[in-house]
Each structure stands twice: as structure tokens, then as C-alpha cells.
Write a protein that holds these residues in place. Structure first.
Motif, PDB file in Angstrom:
ATOM      1  N   GLY A   1      -2.061   4.513  -5.193  1.00 41.71           N
ATOM      2  CA  GLY A   1      -1.492   5.853  -5.115  1.00 41.71           C
ATOM      3  C   GLY A   1      -2.531   6.945  -5.155  1.00 41.71           C
ATOM      4  N   THR A   2      -3.140   7.130  -6.321  1.00 40.75           N
ATOM      5  CA  THR A   2      -4.014   8.285  -6.507  1.00 40.75           C
ATOM      6  C   THR A   2      -5.483   8.033  -6.158  1.00 40.75           C
ATOM      7  OG1 THR A   2      -4.500   7.702  -8.797  1.00 40.75           O
ATOM      8  CG2 THR A   2      -2.583   9.100  -8.426  1.00 40.75           C
ATOM      9  N   SER A   3      -5.858   6.757  -6.008  1.00 45.19           N
ATOM     10  CA  SER A   3      -7.291   6.504  -5.817  1.00 45.19           C
ATOM     11  C   SER A   3      -7.530   5.163  -5.121  1.00 45.19           C
ATOM     12  CB  SER A   3      -8.004   6.534  -7.187  1.00 45.19           C
ATOM     13  OG  SER A   3      -9.400   6.529  -7.027  1.00 45.19           O
TER      14      SER A   3
ATOM     15  N   ASP B   1      -4.036  13.328 -20.477  1.00 43.24           N
ATOM     16  CA  ASP B   1      -4.257  14.707 -20.027  1.00 43.24           C
ATOM     17  C   ASP B   1      -4.674  14.788 -18.556  1.00 43.24           C
ATOM     18  OD1 ASP B   1      -3.899  15.041 -22.792  1.00 43.24           O
ATOM     19  OD2 ASP B   1      -6.050  15.144 -23.184  1.00 43.24           O
ATOM     20  N   GLN B   2      -4.047  13.934 -17.728  1.00 36.46           N
ATOM     21  CA  GLN B   2      -4.402  13.942 -16.295  1.00 36.46           C
ATOM     22  C   GLN B   2      -3.762  15.130 -15.565  1.00 36.46           C
ATOM     23  OE1 GLN B   2      -2.916  10.586 -13.986  1.00 36.46           O
ATOM     24  NE2 GLN B   2      -4.107  11.138 -12.183  1.00 36.46           N
ATOM     25  N   LEU B   3      -2.467  15.328 -15.785  1.00 34.22           N
ATOM     26  CA  LEU B   3      -1.749  16.369 -15.047  1.00 34.22           C
ATOM     27  C   LEU B   3      -1.350  17.530 -15.948  1.00 34.22           C
ATOM     28  CD1 LEU B   3       0.546  13.844 -13.092  1.00 34.22           C
ATOM     29  CD2 LEU B   3      -1.541  14.897 -12.219  1.00 34.22           C
TER      30      LEU B   3
ATOM     31  N   SER C   1       4.231  16.802  -3.623  1.00 35.32           N
ATOM     32  CA  SER C   1       3.298  16.499  -4.719  1.00 35.32           C
ATOM     33  C   SER C   1       3.467  15.066  -5.229  1.00 35.32           C
ATOM     34  CB  SER C   1       3.518  17.480  -5.875  1.00 35.32           C
ATOM     35  OG  SER C   1       4.695  17.143  -6.565  1.00 35.32           O
ATOM     36  N   TYR C   2       2.425  14.569  -5.886  1.00 33.56           N
ATOM     37  CA  TYR C   2       2.450  13.232  -6.493  1.00 33.56           C
ATOM     38  C   TYR C   2       3.614  13.128  -7.469  1.00 33.56           C
ATOM     39  CZ  TYR C   2       0.699   9.229  -9.238  1.00 33.56           C
ATOM     40  OH  TYR C   2       0.559   8.025  -9.895  1.00 33.56           O
ATOM     41  N   GLU C   3       3.811  14.195  -8.251  1.00 33.04           N
ATOM     42  CA  GLU C   3       4.870  14.162  -9.256  1.00 33.04           C
ATOM     43  C   GLU C   3       6.259  14.136  -8.614  1.00 33.04           C
ATOM     44  OE1 GLU C   3       2.447  17.104 -10.722  1.00 33.04           O
ATOM     45  OE2 GLU C   3       3.021  16.827 -12.823  1.00 33.04           O
TER      46      GLU C   3
ATOM     47  N   ASP D   1       0.865  -1.182   0.000  1.00 36.11           N
ATOM     48  CA  ASP D   1       0.000   0.000   0.000  1.00 36.11           C
ATOM     49  C   ASP D   1       0.900   1.229   0.000  1.00 36.11           C
ATOM     50  OD1 ASP D   1       0.235   1.346   2.790  1.00 36.11           O
ATOM     51  OD2 ASP D   1       0.081  -0.781   3.226  1.00 36.11           O
ATOM     52  N   ARG D   2       0.295   2.403  -0.093  1.00 29.32           N
ATOM     53  CA  ARG D   2       1.093   3.633  -0.136  1.00 29.32           C
ATOM     54  C   ARG D   2       0.554   4.644   0.880  1.00 29.32           C
ATOM     55  NH1 ARG D   2       1.519   3.422  -6.061  1.00 29.32           N
ATOM     56  NH2 ARG D   2       1.507   5.680  -6.256  1.00 29.32           N
ATOM     57  N   ALA D   3       0.181   4.127   2.050  1.00 25.51           N
ATOM     58  CA  ALA D   3      -0.360   5.021   3.077  1.00 25.51           C
ATOM     59  C   ALA D   3       0.672   6.061   3.492  1.00 25.51           C
ATOM     60  CB  ALA D   3      -0.829   4.203   4.283  1.00 25.51           C
TER      61      ALA D   3
ATOM     62  N   THR E   1     -13.595   3.761 -10.753  1.00 21.90           N
ATOM     63  CA  THR E   1     -12.934   4.005  -9.463  1.00 21.90           C
ATOM     64  C   THR E   1     -11.464   4.359  -9.630  1.00 21.90           C
ATOM     65  OG1 THR E   1     -12.335   1.672  -9.207  1.00 21.90           O
ATOM     66  CG2 THR E   1     -14.408   2.400  -8.168  1.00 21.90           C
ATOM     67  N   ASP E   2     -10.813   3.838 -10.702  1.00 24.66           N
ATOM     68  CA  ASP E   2      -9.349   3.973 -10.840  1.00 24.66           C
ATOM     69  C   ASP E   2      -8.653   3.313  -9.655  1.00 24.66           C
ATOM     70  OD1 ASP E   2      -6.940   4.696 -11.977  1.00 24.66           O
ATOM     71  OD2 ASP E   2      -7.015   6.800 -11.375  1.00 24.66           O
ATOM     72  N   CYS E   3      -9.323   2.363  -8.996  1.00 25.84           N
ATOM     73  CA  CYS E   3      -8.784   1.761  -7.761  1.00 25.84           C
ATOM     74  C   CYS E   3      -7.294   1.447  -7.911  1.00 25.84           C
ATOM     75  CB  CYS E   3      -9.584   0.500  -7.442  1.00 25.84           C
ATOM     76  SG  CYS E   3      -8.979  -0.366  -5.987  1.00 25.84           S
TER      77      CYS E   3
ATOM     78  N   ALA F   1       3.360   0.291 -20.439  1.00 26.73           N
ATOM     79  CA  ALA F   1       3.887   1.661 -20.508  1.00 26.73           C
ATOM     80  C   ALA F   1       3.241   2.529 -19.420  1.00 26.73           C
ATOM     81  CB  ALA F   1       3.622   2.252 -21.887  1.00 26.73           C
ATOM     82  N   HIS F   2       3.433   2.118 -18.170  1.00 28.44           N
ATOM     83  CA  HIS F   2       2.866   2.848 -17.025  1.00 28.44           C
ATOM     84  C   HIS F   2       3.943   3.713 -16.375  1.00 28.44           C
ATOM     85  CE1 HIS F   2       0.341   2.519 -13.038  1.00 28.44           C
ATOM     86  NE2 HIS F   2       0.125   3.644 -13.668  1.00 28.44           N
ATOM     87  N   ALA F   3       5.135   3.166 -16.213  1.00 28.39           N
ATOM     88  CA  ALA F   3       6.259   3.910 -15.619  1.00 28.39           C
ATOM     89  C   ALA F   3       7.548   3.254 -16.111  1.00 28.39           C
ATOM     90  CB  ALA F   3       6.187   3.851 -14.093  1.00 28.39           C
TER      91      ALA F   3
ATOM     92  N   GLY G   1       0.747  -3.166 -15.100  1.00 29.37           N
ATOM     93  CA  GLY G   1       1.456  -1.896 -15.002  1.00 29.37           C
ATOM     94  C   GLY G   1       2.249  -1.715 -13.722  1.00 29.37           C
ATOM     95  N   TYR G   2       2.226  -2.744 -12.837  1.00 29.12           N
ATOM     96  CA  TYR G   2       3.101  -2.700 -11.662  1.00 29.12           C
ATOM     97  C   TYR G   2       4.124  -3.836 -11.720  1.00 29.12           C
ATOM     98  CZ  TYR G   2      -0.347   0.500  -9.561  1.00 29.12           C
ATOM     99  OH  TYR G   2      -1.178   1.556  -9.298  1.00 29.12           O
ATOM    100  N   GLY G   3       4.222  -4.475 -12.883  1.00 30.26           N
ATOM    101  CA  GLY G   3       5.226  -5.525 -13.064  1.00 30.26           C
ATOM    102  C   GLY G   3       6.410  -4.947 -13.837  1.00 30.26           C
TER     103      GLY G   3
ATOM    104  N   ASP H   1      -8.989   8.568 -20.608  1.00 30.17           N
ATOM    105  CA  ASP H   1      -9.329   8.516 -19.195  1.00 30.17           C
ATOM    106  C   ASP H   1      -8.599   9.612 -18.411  1.00 30.17           C
ATOM    107  OD1 ASP H   1      -9.832   6.087 -20.592  1.00 30.17           O
ATOM    108  OD2 ASP H   1      -9.933   4.968 -18.730  1.00 30.17           O
ATOM    109  N   HIS H   2      -9.249  10.133 -17.409  1.00 24.47           N
ATOM    110  CA  HIS H   2      -8.848  11.285 -16.574  1.00 24.47           C
ATOM    111  C   HIS H   2      -9.314  12.567 -17.268  1.00 24.47           C
ATOM    112  CE1 HIS H   2      -6.533   9.401 -13.370  1.00 24.47           C
ATOM    113  NE2 HIS H   2      -5.937   8.646 -14.267  1.00 24.47           N
ATOM    114  N   VAL H   3      -8.617  12.967 -18.340  1.00 29.18           N
ATOM    115  CA  VAL H   3      -9.015  14.071 -19.253  1.00 29.18           C
ATOM    116  C   VAL H   3      -9.281  15.428 -18.598  1.00 29.18           C
ATOM    117  CG1 VAL H   3      -9.844  12.528 -21.080  1.00 29.18           C
ATOM    118  CG2 VAL H   3     -11.478  13.284 -19.352  1.00 29.18           C
TER     119      VAL H   3
HETATM  120  O1  NIG Z   1      -4.660   6.357 -12.911  1.00 24.96           O
HETATM  121  N1  NIG Z   1      -1.635   8.015 -13.444  1.00 24.96           N
HETATM  122  C1  NIG Z   1      -1.221   6.873 -13.567  1.00 24.96           C
HETATM  123  N2  NIG Z   1      -1.769   5.784 -13.046  1.00 24.96           N
HETATM  124  C2  NIG Z   1      -2.634   5.752 -11.938  1.00 24.96           C
HETATM  125  C3  NIG Z   1      -1.929   5.917 -10.661  1.00 24.96           C
HETATM  126  C4  NIG Z   1      -1.100   4.760 -10.333  1.00 24.96           C
HETATM  127  C5  NIG Z   1      -0.365   4.869  -9.042  1.00 24.96           C
HETATM  128  O2  NIG Z   1      -0.094   5.959  -8.518  1.00 24.96           O
HETATM  129  O3  NIG Z   1      -0.018   3.775  -8.531  1.00 24.96           O
HETATM  130  C6  NIG Z   1      -3.827   6.695 -12.111  1.00 24.96           C
HETATM  131  O4  NIG Z   1      -3.926   7.745 -11.460  1.00 24.96           O
END
Ligand code: NIG
Ligand code: FE
Length: 411
Positions: free
Chosen positions: A327-329, A250-252, A100-102, A87-89, A322-324, A183-185, A150-152, A270-272
Motif C-alpha cells: 500500500g504505502t511503500s 504517529d504516522q498520520l 486519500s489513503y485513509e 498488489d494494490r496498483a 523500506t516498510d516494504c 493489531a494492524h487493521a 498483519g494481513y492474516g 516507527d514512522h513518527v
Molecule cells: O507501515 N500504516 C500501516 N501499515 C503499513 C501500511 C500497510 C498497507 O497499506 O498495506 C505502513 O505504512
């Protein structure tokens, strides 16, 4: 309303509740004192009880008198990252102190800390960690669930995530659709070589697809993710395989992600939040759904709203998910996402319900669900409410009394 060509008895018939069919361009498609019948996992009667042929009632294998409440289509959560370990508590605490998240991501935390935990977990451990989150969603009405990798960020660990995601569907009796988000990170072993990493992603995709593990392809097109040119290469690989694409767009910042997704006939952008008018136009022209993720907006305390009025004006369908993710959700209720969409984005409860059913199904390319209609899958929920707006009004609570998928009761 009834399939008249099939005289076989119904497998099940639910009466005594109102229906929100959503089977019209607008409105709930409400039917007071409705009846819902199904056979072989498919809806065979949807309409007022008064119009139900007497024989259908007499011959049905099971008649369930619900004694009030509403039935809606099973909810569709069309954007999640719910398979992960750890988790990322502590990151949450850091952000509350002003980081910031970034900047957390740039310092090697954020997504990469979940990558470390996920790589260290076995497939069984990953399943055990993720199943309770999926169960919470299902028990709150979700019968179709999209899960991204995307976490592998290497072949074996991406495969492990996608396999765990598939097993969730089997364990819970719901539909799981898997999306490859290699292509997540940028993983640590590729620092300074992001184009080389994209080469690797484009090499893994056909292999994972050949194993039946990929329904769609996604990327994180962002300053802290991948460039539009790199995203384009991933999309071209997907297109060559006949796989649909969707995009964290276009999230950030506005990198033209929504327009890029639309150019590839994307199922969704998504996000947009930062999508421009040009992006909205491209989405409208290509039938790309706008997936709103108010959980991430809320948790990151964003202020920039998606171009909601432009989406409405251009008839871009809006979905809600939900974007469960850790990190962000870290959000485990699609109903709560609907509620946040009403509060933060001023969606009407009707738009929110449409966004979590029919429009969300469309964001996954699924035409057989998201509405109560003869011929649709018998995925539905009986809620203990007196008006559909209550689905967005209550924050939490135990409203889903019965959940059915494919005509089988799950809850
Ligand atoms: O949808 N922005 C990129 N991906 C996720 C966050 C993933 C994470 O922080 O673990 C999102 O916000
Ligand atoms: Fe996401």
C-alpha cells in the motif's frame, strides 16, 4: 583489531577494499586499504591490511582480493510487511487521482484488500509471491530482514504469514526476524467490535509465540487503526511473555504513540512524522529507536517531517527501513530508502548508512551485527563504489558485488 587468542587459520580474508566499519559514535569508521577476516561465521580481523600478521594471510583458507571498492556491514531492514499476496496498483492509481489513503481504508480497501488476497493464498503461494521481494532486498545488500504479520488477521492466517516469513530466511541464507502485527487493521468479521478483536489478538499472541514464530510485537496505533488503550492491552500481553514491542506510531496523526512505545521500553517507534517533543523525550529516556520510513512518506506524498533535529539533539538513534508493503511503500531496495531519507529528510549519507546498519540492528534488539568489529557476525557487503556516500547517491543500479552472511557468500 585481531582476536589474538585464537591461532586457528581464518576461514576467509578479504583484502583490496576500504572498510566502513561504523564502529565509532560518529563517522564512517573508514579504513583505507583494509582487510577483513572471519572464522566460524564471526569477524576475526578488522583493520588495515598493513597491520595484518603475515601468518594470517599465509594460512587463511581463502584470500579474496577485491581490487577496490568498499566493504560495509550487511544492511539491516528493520521494518517490512513483505509477506503478502496480490498488489494494490489500482489503489495507487486512485490515490494519484486524489483519493486519500485513509478514505480508501475507510471504504474497506487498503490493508483489507491485501488481507483478502493473503487469506486466499496457501503458505507456499505466499512464499512464492514474497521471495522475489526479499531476494531483491538481499541482492542490494540486506542480510537481516524484519517481516511483520498483519494481513492474516485471524490465528491461522497470521501463523501462515509468520511461517512463510521464516522460510524466506532459510531460502535466502539471511536472518529473518518476525514481528506479530495482529493489531494492524480490524477484519470484516469484527466490525463494530474492535475491543473484542483485541481480545482475540491477545489470545493468539501466546500461542504463536509458543510455536517460536514471534520475535517482537507491533500494532498500528492510529485513527484508522487501534486506539492507545487497545495498543496498551496488546503491549501488556507482550510484556507478560517477555516479548519486546515496537509501534507504528504517529504516522498520520499524533496519538502519543511514540511515548506509549517508549513507556513499554519499546525497541522502536516507527514512522513518527507527527511525534511531539514529549514523545521524543520519552524515546530518549527509554532508548527507543526512531525508525524513519521515507518510502511511505514519498508514496503518500506526505509533507510533515519527523522531528529530526529533536531526535539529533536528544540523541535518539535514527534507523531507516523500506516498510516494504503493497500500500504505502512498495519499495524493494533499502539503498533507495536511504537515498529517500537523504532527499526528503535531509539525513547525511553517513546518518543514512548508520540508520540502515547499526541503528537498525538496535531497532531489532540485535547487538551482534550492524558494525564491522571483531566478534560481530560476519555479515558484510562489498560495494563497487569509491565513496560510501554513493550508496545514497545512486538511485538504483547494481552496486552490491558480493554479499556475505555468517561468513558464507550469498551473492
Ligand atoms: O507501515 N500504516 C500501516 N501499515 C503499513 C501500511 C500497510 C498497507 O497499506 O498495506 C505502513 O505504512
Ligand atoms: Fe509499516
Amino acid at each position: 583489531m585481531i582476536a589474538r587468542d585464537n591461532p586457528a587459520p581464518l576461514d576467509g580474508l578479504a583484502i583490496g577494499a576500504s572498510l566502513a566499519t561504523l564502529d565509532a559514535i560518529a563517522g564512517y569508521g573508514g579504513v583505507a586499504d583494509g582487510a577483513l577476516g572471519w572464522r566460524d561465521g564471526v569477524l576475526a580481523y578488522v583493520g588495515p591490511r598493513s597491520a595484518l600478521p603475515a601468518s594470517a594471510m599465509a594460512e587463511a583458507r581463502e584470500v579474496i582480493d577485491l581490487g577496490g571498492g568498499w566493504i560495509t556491514p550487511g544492511l539491516v531492514d528493520c521494518h517490512t510487511h513483505l509477506v503478502f499476496a496480490g498488489d494494490r496498483a489500482s489503489e495507487f492509481e486512485q490515490r494519484l487521482k486524489g483519493t486519500s489513503y485513509e478514505s480508501i481504508a475507510k471504504a474497506g480497501g487498503g490493508i483489507l484488500s491485501t488481507v483478502e488476497a493473503t487469506r486466499a493464498a496457501s503458505e507456499d503461494e505466499l512464499l512464492a509471491a514474497s521471495l522475489p521481494r526479499a531476494r531483491a532486498l538481499r541482492d542490494d545488500g540486506v542480510t537481516t530482514l524484519e517481516i511483520k504479520s498483519g494481513y492474516g488477521l485471524d490465528l491461522d492466517n497470521e501463523r501462515k504469514m509468520l511461517r512463510a516469513a521464516h522460510r524466506i530466511g532459510g531460502e535466502l541464507g539471511i536472518t529473518v526476524r518476525t514481528t506479530f502485527l495482529g493489531a494492524h487493521a480490524l477484519p470484516p468479521e469484527y466490525v463494530g467490535r474492535s475491543d473484542g478483536y483485541i481480545d482475540a489478538v491477545c489470545d493468539w499472541l501466546p500461542r504463536l509465540h509458543a510455536e517460536g514464530l514471534v520475535d517482537a510485537v507491533d500494532a498500528f496505533c492510529e485513527g484508522i487503526g487501534f486506539t492507545p488503550a487497545q495498543t496498551r492491552r496488546v503491549f501488556e500481553t507482550a510484556r507478560a511473555l517477555g516479548l519486546p514491542v515496537k509501534l507504528h506510531a504517529d504516522q498520520l496523526s499524533d496519538l502519543g504513540g511514540a511515548a506509549l512505545a517508549a513507556e513499554f521500553g519499546g525497541l522502536s517507534a516507527d514512522h513518527v512524522e507527527h511525534t511531539s517533543s514529549t514523545g521524543v523525550r520519552a524515546m530518549a529516556d527509554n532508548g527507543t529507536v526512531a525508525v524513519l520510513l521515507p518510502g511511505a512518506f514519498h508514496v503518500l506524498r506526505e509533507t510533515r517531517l519527523p522531528p529530526l533535529d529533536e531526535f539529533r539533539a536528544q540523541d535518539v538513534p535514527m534507523a531507516i527501513a523500506t516498510d516494504c508493503n503493497p500500500g504505502t511503500s512498495p519499495l524493494q531496495s533499502l539503498r533507495l530508502a536511504m537515498s529517500l531519507a537523504c532527499t526528503h529528510f535531509q539525513l547525511t549519507p553517513e546518518e543514512a548508512l548508520r540508520g540502515a546498519t547499526v541503528n537498525a540492528a538496535r531497532a531489532l534488539g540485535l547487538q551482534d551485527r550492524g558494525v564491522l568489529r571483531v566478534g560481530a557476525r560476519a555479515d558484510f557487503v562489498h560495494w563497487t563504489i569509491s565513496h560510501p556516500a554513493e550508496l545514497c547517491y545512486w538511485l538504483g543500479g547494481d552496486l552490491a558485488a558480493k554479499v556475505y552472511a555468517n561468513g558464507t557468500r550469498l551473492l
